[in-house]
Design a protein around this motif. Structure first.
Motif, PDB file in Angstrom:
ATOM      1  N   LYS A  17       1.343  -1.418  -0.144  1.00  0.00           N
ATOM      2  CA  LYS A  17       0.320  -0.239   0.332  1.00  0.00           C
ATOM      3  C   LYS A  17       0.997   1.207  -0.108  1.00  0.00           C
ATOM      4  O   LYS A  17       1.153   2.717  -0.654  1.00  0.00           O
ATOM      5  CB  LYS A  17      -0.826  -0.038   1.498  1.00  0.00           C
ATOM      6  CG  LYS A  17      -2.202   1.257   1.191  1.00  0.00           C
ATOM      7  CD  LYS A  17      -3.237   1.050   2.580  1.00  0.00           C
ATOM      8  CE  LYS A  17      -3.985   2.206   2.226  1.00  0.00           C
ATOM      9  NZ  LYS A  17      -4.613   2.215   3.190  1.00  0.00           N
ATOM     10  N   THR A  18       1.748   0.864   1.024  1.00  0.00           N
ATOM     11  CA  THR A  18       2.963   2.788   0.824  1.00  0.00           C
ATOM     12  C   THR A  18       3.209   2.856  -0.907  1.00  0.00           C
ATOM     13  O   THR A  18       3.739   3.743  -0.529  1.00  0.00           O
ATOM     14  CB  THR A  18       3.844   2.391   2.269  1.00  0.00           C
ATOM     15  OG1 THR A  18       3.018   1.878   2.487  1.00  0.00           O
ATOM     16  CG2 THR A  18       4.819   2.868   2.641  1.00  0.00           C
ATOM     17  N   GLN A  19       3.740   1.341  -1.238  1.00  0.00           N
ATOM     18  CA  GLN A  19       4.803   1.560  -2.186  1.00  0.00           C
ATOM     19  C   GLN A  19       3.630   1.865  -3.624  1.00  0.00           C
ATOM     20  O   GLN A  19       4.139   2.927  -4.600  1.00  0.00           O
ATOM     21  CB  GLN A  19       5.019   0.403  -2.982  1.00  0.00           C
ATOM     22  CG  GLN A  19       6.067  -0.097  -2.341  1.00  0.00           C
ATOM     23  CD  GLN A  19       6.158  -1.903  -2.270  1.00  0.00           C
ATOM     24  OE1 GLN A  19       5.794  -2.323  -3.414  1.00  0.00           O
ATOM     25  NE2 GLN A  19       7.894  -3.218  -1.571  1.00  0.00           N
ATOM     26  N   ALA A  20       2.562   1.675  -3.755  1.00  0.00           N
ATOM     27  CA  ALA A  20       2.060   1.830  -4.537  1.00  0.00           C
ATOM     28  C   ALA A  20       0.904   3.659  -3.668  1.00  0.00           C
ATOM     29  O   ALA A  20       0.836   4.280  -5.747  1.00  0.00           O
ATOM     30  CB  ALA A  20       0.479   1.311  -4.346  1.00  0.00           C
ATOM     31  N   ALA A  21       1.401   3.815  -3.381  1.00  0.00           N
ATOM     32  CA  ALA A  21       0.871   5.477  -3.185  1.00  0.00           C
ATOM     33  C   ALA A  21       2.134   6.227  -3.583  1.00  0.00           C
ATOM     34  O   ALA A  21       1.343   7.227  -3.508  1.00  0.00           O
ATOM     35  CB  ALA A  21       0.835   5.952  -1.261  1.00  0.00           C
ATOM     36  N   LEU A  22       3.322   6.518  -4.020  1.00  0.00           N
ATOM     37  CA  LEU A  22       4.241   7.090  -4.321  1.00  0.00           C
ATOM     38  C   LEU A  22       3.813   6.955  -5.570  1.00  0.00           C
ATOM     39  O   LEU A  22       4.598   7.649  -6.949  1.00  0.00           O
ATOM     40  CB  LEU A  22       5.502   5.993  -4.441  1.00  0.00           C
ATOM     41  CG  LEU A  22       6.463   5.819  -2.922  1.00  0.00           C
ATOM     42  CD1 LEU A  22       7.495   5.359  -2.894  1.00  0.00           C
ATOM     43  CD2 LEU A  22       6.736   7.441  -2.409  1.00  0.00           C
ATOM     44  N   LEU A  23       3.125   5.754  -6.603  1.00  0.00           N
ATOM     45  CA  LEU A  23       3.036   6.032  -8.091  1.00  0.00           C
ATOM     46  C   LEU A  23       2.463   7.545  -8.846  1.00  0.00           C
ATOM     47  O   LEU A  23       3.320   7.905  -9.552  1.00  0.00           O
ATOM     48  CB  LEU A  23       2.383   4.790  -8.233  1.00  0.00           C
ATOM     49  CG  LEU A  23       2.479   3.865  -8.798  1.00  0.00           C
ATOM     50  CD1 LEU A  23       1.466   2.660  -8.270  1.00  0.00           C
ATOM     51  CD2 LEU A  23       3.356   3.160  -9.198  1.00  0.00           C
ATOM     52  N   GLU A  24       1.474   7.800  -8.557  1.00  0.00           N
ATOM     53  CA  GLU A  24       0.962   9.325  -8.969  1.00  0.00           C
ATOM     54  C   GLU A  24       1.977   9.900  -7.775  1.00  0.00           C
ATOM     55  O   GLU A  24       2.011  10.834  -9.266  1.00  0.00           O
ATOM     56  CB  GLU A  24       0.025   9.538  -7.444  1.00  0.00           C
ATOM     57  CG  GLU A  24      -1.065  11.064  -8.495  1.00  0.00           C
ATOM     58  CD  GLU A  24      -1.656  11.695  -7.280  1.00  0.00           C
ATOM     59  OE1 GLU A  24      -2.827  12.489  -7.464  1.00  0.00           O
ATOM     60  OE2 GLU A  24      -1.865  10.742  -6.305  1.00  0.00           O
ATOM     61  N   ALA A  25       3.465   9.880  -6.988  1.00  0.00           N
ATOM     62  CA  ALA A  25       3.893  10.960  -7.089  1.00  0.00           C
ATOM     63  C   ALA A  25       5.326  10.878  -8.477  1.00  0.00           C
ATOM     64  O   ALA A  25       5.362  11.876  -9.267  1.00  0.00           O
ATOM     65  CB  ALA A  25       4.396  11.158  -6.110  1.00  0.00           C
ATOM     66  N   MET A  26       5.888   9.175  -8.362  1.00  0.00           N
ATOM     67  CA  MET A  26       6.150   9.189  -9.489  1.00  0.00           C
ATOM     68  C   MET A  26       6.485   9.866 -10.766  1.00  0.00           C
ATOM     69  O   MET A  26       6.700  10.005 -11.969  1.00  0.00           O
ATOM     70  CB  MET A  26       7.109   8.214  -9.626  1.00  0.00           C
ATOM     71  CG  MET A  26       7.325   8.181  -8.151  1.00  0.00           C
ATOM     72  SD  MET A  26       8.224   5.687  -7.387  1.00  0.00           S
ATOM     73  CE  MET A  26       9.243   5.866  -8.504  1.00  0.00           C
ATOM     74  N   GLN A  27       4.682   9.744 -11.174  1.00  0.00           N
ATOM     75  CA  GLN A  27       4.372   9.567 -12.539  1.00  0.00           C
ATOM     76  C   GLN A  27       4.046  11.316 -12.984  1.00  0.00           C
ATOM     77  O   GLN A  27       3.999  11.809 -13.797  1.00  0.00           O
ATOM     78  CB  GLN A  27       3.645   9.193 -12.712  1.00  0.00           C
ATOM     79  CG  GLN A  27       2.498   8.091 -14.196  1.00  0.00           C
ATOM     80  CD  GLN A  27       4.069   8.678 -15.283  1.00  0.00           C
ATOM     81  OE1 GLN A  27       4.481   7.425 -15.062  1.00  0.00           O
ATOM     82  NE2 GLN A  27       4.275   9.344 -16.034  1.00  0.00           N
ATOM     83  N   GLU A  28       2.915  11.595 -12.006  1.00  0.00           N
ATOM     84  CA  GLU A  28       2.282  12.604 -12.368  1.00  0.00           C
ATOM     85  C   GLU A  28       2.995  13.886 -11.677  1.00  0.00           C
ATOM     86  O   GLU A  28       2.625  15.042 -11.853  1.00  0.00           O
ATOM     87  CB  GLU A  28       0.755  13.008 -11.628  1.00  0.00           C
ATOM     88  CG  GLU A  28       0.305  11.809 -11.945  1.00  0.00           C
ATOM     89  CD  GLU A  28       0.264  11.833 -13.686  1.00  0.00           C
ATOM     90  OE1 GLU A  28       0.204  12.351 -14.352  1.00  0.00           O
ATOM     91  OE2 GLU A  28      -0.421  10.483 -15.022  1.00  0.00           O
ATOM     92  N   PHE A  29       3.683  13.687 -11.300  1.00  0.00           N
ATOM     93  CA  PHE A  29       4.327  14.868  -9.792  1.00  0.00           C
ATOM     94  C   PHE A  29       3.716  15.795  -8.582  1.00  0.00           C
ATOM     95  O   PHE A  29       3.336  16.735  -9.037  1.00  0.00           O
ATOM     96  CB  PHE A  29       5.600  15.556 -11.026  1.00  0.00           C
ATOM     97  CG  PHE A  29       6.536  14.953 -11.071  1.00  0.00           C
ATOM     98  CD1 PHE A  29       7.599  14.723 -10.709  1.00  0.00           C
ATOM     99  CD2 PHE A  29       6.320  15.356 -13.049  1.00  0.00           C
ATOM    100  CE1 PHE A  29       8.498  13.621 -11.911  1.00  0.00           C
ATOM    101  CE2 PHE A  29       7.636  14.244 -13.779  1.00  0.00           C
ATOM    102  CZ  PHE A  29       8.310  13.700 -12.659  1.00  0.00           C
TER     103      PHE A  29
END
Length: 223
Positions: A17-29
């Motif tokens: 769940k924590t890993q998935a929370a980074l997806l938006e930040a990494m892709q969409e900033f």
């Protein structure tokens, strides 16, 4: 997450769940909380480490998240000279004073300058040929069909071209060469090409697959 540089130490110890929370930040900033979206300041990038030895209590990063990391760099043990320097610097009373060498705005300008480095159509086609050849369902390469379970997506081609441009710029050139692409191909593909179980048993790694393709695929046309 609202920082310019994020270091996620041993990221495979964080739950999915924590890993998935980074997806938006990494892709969409940006970060969405409830019905509000908050943009992240630029420059923004994430560094993450993984412990390659101890796997107890770890969670494998999903393919979608791995793909969003630009490079996968393997760091081994330091040389004897470097190790002695580390020991000397960290066991005494010396305290390193940090000085700013570049501003955030300068980094953003350099990132834009990287995109302005030229690359020939022939080299773009070469990158495309490499990426497409990693996919076992469409490639004609027997080596890939035998050992690869999942190939690289279009994001790998984007990463290879951008990092090749950066490599050229760091060496004082304003155009990409074949050597620039070969210099970045392994860290770009390392986490995007997934070998099958039989390959793991035989010691066939994604690095070996990438090295094979770099020698098997020929550049067409002029650089």
């Amino acid at each position: 997450i609202f920082s310019n540089i994020i270091l996620a130490d041993e990221i495979n110890r964080t739950p999915p769940k924590t890993q998935a929370a980074l997806l938006e930040a990494m892709q969409e900033f940006e970060v969405t909380y409830g019905d509000k979206t908050y943009p992240l300041d630029k420059p923004f990038f994430i560094l993450a480490t993984q412990n390659p030895i101890e796997q107890s209590g770890t969670f494998v990063l999903p393919e979608a998240q791995q793909d969003r990391f630009l490079l996968y760099i393997k760091i081994g043990y330091p040389t004897q000279h470097d190790e002695e320097a580390i020991l000397k610097a960290t066991t005494g009373t010396f305290k390193k004073k940090l000085n700013r060498v570049i501003s955030g705005d300068d980094i953003v300008r350099l990132q834009q300058l990287v995109r302005e480095v030229s690359i020939s159509d022939a080299l773009i086609s070469f990158v495309s040929d490499i990426i497409r050849a990693t996919r076992p369902e469409t490639t004609t390469d027997a080596y890939v069909k035998d050992w690869v379970d999942w190939g690289a997506g279009p994001r790998a081609g984007q990463a290879m071209i951008l990092t090749a441009k950066a490599n050229a710029l760091l060496e004082g050139r304003l155009s990409v060469t074949l050597d620039d692409i070969k210099a970045v191909a392994l860290p770009v593909l390392r986490h995007r090409v997934l070998v099958n179980f039989r390959a793991e048993a035989e010691g066939i790694t994604s690095d070996k697959v990438a090295t094979h393709l770099l020698s098997a695929i020929q550049l067409k046309g002029k650089q």
